[in-house]
Design a protein around this motif. Structure first.
Motif, PDB file in Angstrom:
ATOM      1  N   GLN A  36      25.162   6.541   5.080  1.00  0.00           N
ATOM      2  CA  GLN A  36      24.449   7.799   4.883  1.00  0.00           C
ATOM      3  C   GLN A  36      25.297   8.782   4.075  1.00  0.00           C
ATOM      4  OE1 GLN A  36      23.644   8.854   8.938  1.00  0.00           O
ATOM      5  NE2 GLN A  36      21.893   7.489   9.118  1.00  0.00           N
ATOM      6  N   ARG A  37      26.611   8.780   4.307  1.00  0.00           N
ATOM      7  CA  ARG A  37      27.491   9.675   3.568  1.00  0.00           C
ATOM      8  C   ARG A  37      27.553   9.296   2.095  1.00  0.00           C
ATOM      9  NH1 ARG A  37      28.514  14.539   3.444  1.00  0.00           N
ATOM     10  NH2 ARG A  37      28.406  14.393   5.730  1.00  0.00           N
ATOM     11  N   VAL A  38      27.563   7.994   1.790  1.00  0.00           N
ATOM     12  CA  VAL A  38      27.557   7.561   0.386  1.00  0.00           C
ATOM     13  C   VAL A  38      26.287   8.050  -0.305  1.00  0.00           C
ATOM     14  CG1 VAL A  38      27.430   5.551  -1.123  1.00  0.00           C
ATOM     15  CG2 VAL A  38      29.046   5.577   0.752  1.00  0.00           C
ATOM     16  N   CYS A  39      25.156   7.944   0.375  1.00  0.00           N
ATOM     17  CA  CYS A  39      23.910   8.414  -0.227  1.00  0.00           C
ATOM     18  C   CYS A  39      23.948   9.919  -0.469  1.00  0.00           C
ATOM     19  CB  CYS A  39      22.736   8.058   0.672  1.00  0.00           C
ATOM     20  SG  CYS A  39      22.442   6.277   0.857  1.00  0.00           S
ATOM     21  N   LEU A  40      24.613  10.658   0.411  1.00  0.00           N
ATOM     22  CA  LEU A  40      24.711  12.104   0.255  1.00  0.00           C
ATOM     23  C   LEU A  40      25.632  12.485  -0.896  1.00  0.00           C
ATOM     24  CD1 LEU A  40      24.998  13.203   3.986  1.00  0.00           C
ATOM     25  CD2 LEU A  40      23.042  13.543   2.498  1.00  0.00           C
ATOM     26  N   GLU A  41      26.724  11.740  -1.062  1.00  0.00           N
ATOM     27  CA  GLU A  41      27.741  12.101  -2.042  1.00  0.00           C
ATOM     28  C   GLU A  41      27.449  11.548  -3.433  1.00  0.00           C
ATOM     29  OE1 GLU A  41      30.026  14.212  -1.516  1.00  0.00           O
ATOM     30  OE2 GLU A  41      29.833  14.393   0.661  1.00  0.00           O
ATOM     31  N   THR A  42      26.506  10.622  -3.538  1.00  0.00           N
ATOM     32  CA  THR A  42      26.144  10.054  -4.837  1.00  0.00           C
ATOM     33  C   THR A  42      24.718  10.466  -5.181  1.00  0.00           C
ATOM     34  OG1 THR A  42      25.364   7.992  -3.811  1.00  0.00           O
ATOM     35  CG2 THR A  42      27.688   8.093  -4.461  1.00  0.00           C
ATOM     36  N   THR A  43      24.133   9.805  -6.132  1.00  0.00           N
ATOM     37  CA  THR A  43      22.760  10.126  -6.530  1.00  0.00           C
ATOM     38  C   THR A  43      21.732   9.252  -5.826  1.00  0.00           C
ATOM     39  OG1 THR A  43      22.953   8.618  -8.410  1.00  0.00           O
ATOM     40  CG2 THR A  43      23.501  10.927  -8.791  1.00  0.00           C
ATOM     41  N   MET A  44      22.103   8.601  -4.726  1.00  0.00           N
ATOM     42  CA  MET A  44      21.148   7.775  -3.988  1.00  0.00           C
ATOM     43  C   MET A  44      20.328   8.637  -3.028  1.00  0.00           C
ATOM     44  SD  MET A  44      22.828   4.050  -3.280  1.00  0.00           S
ATOM     45  CE  MET A  44      24.281   4.636  -2.417  1.00  0.00           C
ATOM     46  N   HIS A  45      19.742   9.673  -3.557  1.00  0.00           N
ATOM     47  CA  HIS A  45      18.810  10.512  -2.823  1.00  0.00           C
ATOM     48  C   HIS A  45      17.780  11.040  -3.809  1.00  0.00           C
ATOM     49  CE1 HIS A  45      22.179  13.148  -4.112  1.00  0.00           C
ATOM     50  NE2 HIS A  45      21.204  13.959  -4.449  1.00  0.00           N
ATOM     51  N   THR A  46      16.676  11.477  -3.278  1.00  0.00           N
ATOM     52  CA  THR A  46      15.597  11.953  -4.130  1.00  0.00           C
ATOM     53  C   THR A  46      15.916  13.345  -4.658  1.00  0.00           C
ATOM     54  OG1 THR A  46      14.387  12.935  -2.279  1.00  0.00           O
ATOM     55  CG2 THR A  46      13.980  10.614  -2.750  1.00  0.00           C
ATOM     56  N   ARG A  47      15.083  13.812  -5.561  1.00  0.00           N
ATOM     57  CA  ARG A  47      15.274  15.157  -6.100  1.00  0.00           C
ATOM     58  C   ARG A  47      15.076  16.240  -5.046  1.00  0.00           C
ATOM     59  NH1 ARG A  47      15.231  15.302 -11.747  1.00  0.00           N
ATOM     60  NH2 ARG A  47      14.806  13.281 -12.711  1.00  0.00           N
ATOM     61  N   SER A  48      14.351  15.920  -3.984  1.00  0.00           N
ATOM     62  CA  SER A  48      14.173  16.876  -2.891  1.00  0.00           C
ATOM     63  C   SER A  48      15.287  16.791  -1.857  1.00  0.00           C
ATOM     64  CB  SER A  48      12.821  16.637  -2.208  1.00  0.00           C
ATOM     65  OG  SER A  48      12.745  15.330  -1.671  1.00  0.00           O
ATOM     66  N   GLY A  49      16.252  15.868  -2.060  1.00  0.00           N
ATOM     67  CA  GLY A  49      17.400  15.783  -1.164  1.00  0.00           C
ATOM     68  C   GLY A  49      17.270  14.797  -0.027  1.00  0.00           C
ATOM     69  N   ARG A  50      16.280  13.921  -0.037  1.00  0.00           N
ATOM     70  CA  ARG A  50      16.081  12.952   1.045  1.00  0.00           C
ATOM     71  C   ARG A  50      16.833  11.666   0.734  1.00  0.00           C
ATOM     72  NH1 ARG A  50       9.782  12.393   1.967  1.00  0.00           N
ATOM     73  NH2 ARG A  50      10.487  11.498   3.945  1.00  0.00           N
ATOM     74  N   ILE A  51      17.491  11.114   1.744  1.00  0.00           N
ATOM     75  CA  ILE A  51      18.277   9.898   1.580  1.00  0.00           C
ATOM     76  C   ILE A  51      17.529   8.724   2.220  1.00  0.00           C
ATOM     77  CG2 ILE A  51      20.430  11.200   1.571  1.00  0.00           C
ATOM     78  CD1 ILE A  51      20.906  10.237   4.434  1.00  0.00           C
ATOM     79  N   PRO A  52      17.867   7.474   1.844  1.00  0.00           N
ATOM     80  CA  PRO A  52      17.220   6.310   2.462  1.00  0.00           C
ATOM     81  C   PRO A  52      17.482   6.250   3.965  1.00  0.00           C
ATOM     82  CG  PRO A  52      18.354   5.692   0.445  1.00  0.00           C
ATOM     83  CD  PRO A  52      18.762   7.092   0.738  1.00  0.00           C
ATOM     84  N   LEU A  53      16.608   5.546   4.664  1.00  0.00           N
ATOM     85  CA  LEU A  53      16.711   5.397   6.110  1.00  0.00           C
ATOM     86  C   LEU A  53      17.370   4.071   6.456  1.00  0.00           C
ATOM     87  CD1 LEU A  53      13.221   6.671   7.354  1.00  0.00           C
ATOM     88  CD2 LEU A  53      15.414   7.840   7.534  1.00  0.00           C
ATOM     89  N   VAL A  54      18.388   4.109   7.288  1.00  0.00           N
ATOM     90  CA  VAL A  54      19.000   2.892   7.823  1.00  0.00           C
ATOM     91  C   VAL A  54      18.190   2.496   9.054  1.00  0.00           C
ATOM     92  CG1 VAL A  54      21.101   1.831   8.691  1.00  0.00           C
ATOM     93  CG2 VAL A  54      21.255   3.621   6.961  1.00  0.00           C
ATOM     94  N   LEU A  55      17.284   1.538   8.881  1.00  0.00           N
ATOM     95  CA  LEU A  55      16.377   1.159   9.963  1.00  0.00           C
ATOM     96  C   LEU A  55      17.094   0.419  11.078  1.00  0.00           C
ATOM     97  CD1 LEU A  55      13.295  -0.028   7.871  1.00  0.00           C
ATOM     98  CD2 LEU A  55      13.712   2.220   8.885  1.00  0.00           C
ATOM     99  N   TRP A  56      18.025  -0.450  10.689  1.00  0.00           N
ATOM    100  CA  TRP A  56      18.694  -1.280  11.687  1.00  0.00           C
ATOM    101  C   TRP A  56      19.992  -1.785  11.092  1.00  0.00           C
ATOM    102  CZ3 TRP A  56      17.324  -6.954  13.210  1.00  0.00           C
ATOM    103  CH2 TRP A  56      17.975  -7.277  14.404  1.00  0.00           C
TER     104      TRP A  56
END
Length: 219
Positions: free
Chosen positions: A94-114
């Motif tokens: 989740q931190r990698v998604c926050l610190e890189t561009t792996m989030h949407t333009r609205s700031g939402r990151i992918p979900l780790v389902l399991w």
């Protein structure tokens, strides 16, 4: 020169909102393990306090034995360590998604389902957001490995559902008995394809090769 164009999907001059925003349910889902652990500890403490105040020591002995005995064995310690690293890897992803561009333009990151332990590390099932795909996780595989304090990270995409991605974190040599029932049992190994040609398994020639009619007669 960037390693992959997907590492810079947003222009440098674009003013994007802060990443990581989400509703209350999403935030609770991200810390679900910690909430369950706190609830379990609270229930354990209340049970012990109630038992000791009434002078009943049998529940105290049973509960402490149920915790201390598994922790004293090698299998129990490996089980605890494997789940601990699953929690750590989930938060680091989740931190990698926050610190890189792996989030949407609205700031939402992918979900780790399991996320589940494997013989070499952990394996996470991820649901991507609109605008994010498996190839972007592959472009950031080195960042993922570094963030998770691992050796490497492998990325797999679902054959029919491109929004589902598996990130395999490799942090050690194969450890017998450290793996849990993995994602292959739930979705099947043939349902996932690697984004690296060197990691893809060759097809089974016994089942995939079909000879034309009359081929054996013409040999």
């Amino acid at each position: 020169m960037p390693r992959n164009p997907r590492n810079q999907i947003y222009p440098a001059y674009e003013d994007l909102p802060a990443a990581g925003r989400g509703g209350p349910l999403v935030r609770l889902w991200r810390i679900r393990t910690e909430l369950l652990l706190i609830a379990g500890l609270a229930l354990f403490t209340l049970t012990l306090l109630g038992a000791t105040q009434e002078g009943r020591w049998a529940p105290f002995i049973l509960l402490t034995s149920a915790i201390s005995v598994p922790a004293a064995t090698r299998i129990g310690r490996n089980w605890i360590a494997a789940r601990f690293w699953c929690v750590v890897s989930r938060h680091r992803l989740q931190r990698v998604c926050l610190e890189t561009t792996m989030h949407t333009r609205s700031g939402r990151i992918p979900l780790v389902l399991w996320i589940t332990p494997t013989a070499t590390g952990e394996k996470a099932l991820i649901l991507t957001r609109a605008g994010i795909c498996a190839e972007e996780f592959e472009a950031y595989s080195e960042e993922i490995a570094a963030a998770c304090w691992a050796r490497s990270a492998n990325v797999f995409r679902h054959v029919k559902r491109a929004q589902l991605v598996i990130v395999e974190i490799v942090r050690r040599d194969e450890t017998p008995g450290a793996a849990a029932p993995g994602l292959e049992r739930l979705y099947g190994r043939r349902a996932w394809i690697s984004l690296r040609p060197d990691l893809e398994e060759p097809p089974d020639l016994r089942t995939d090769v079909v000879l034309p009619a009359g081929a054996l007669a013409n040999r």
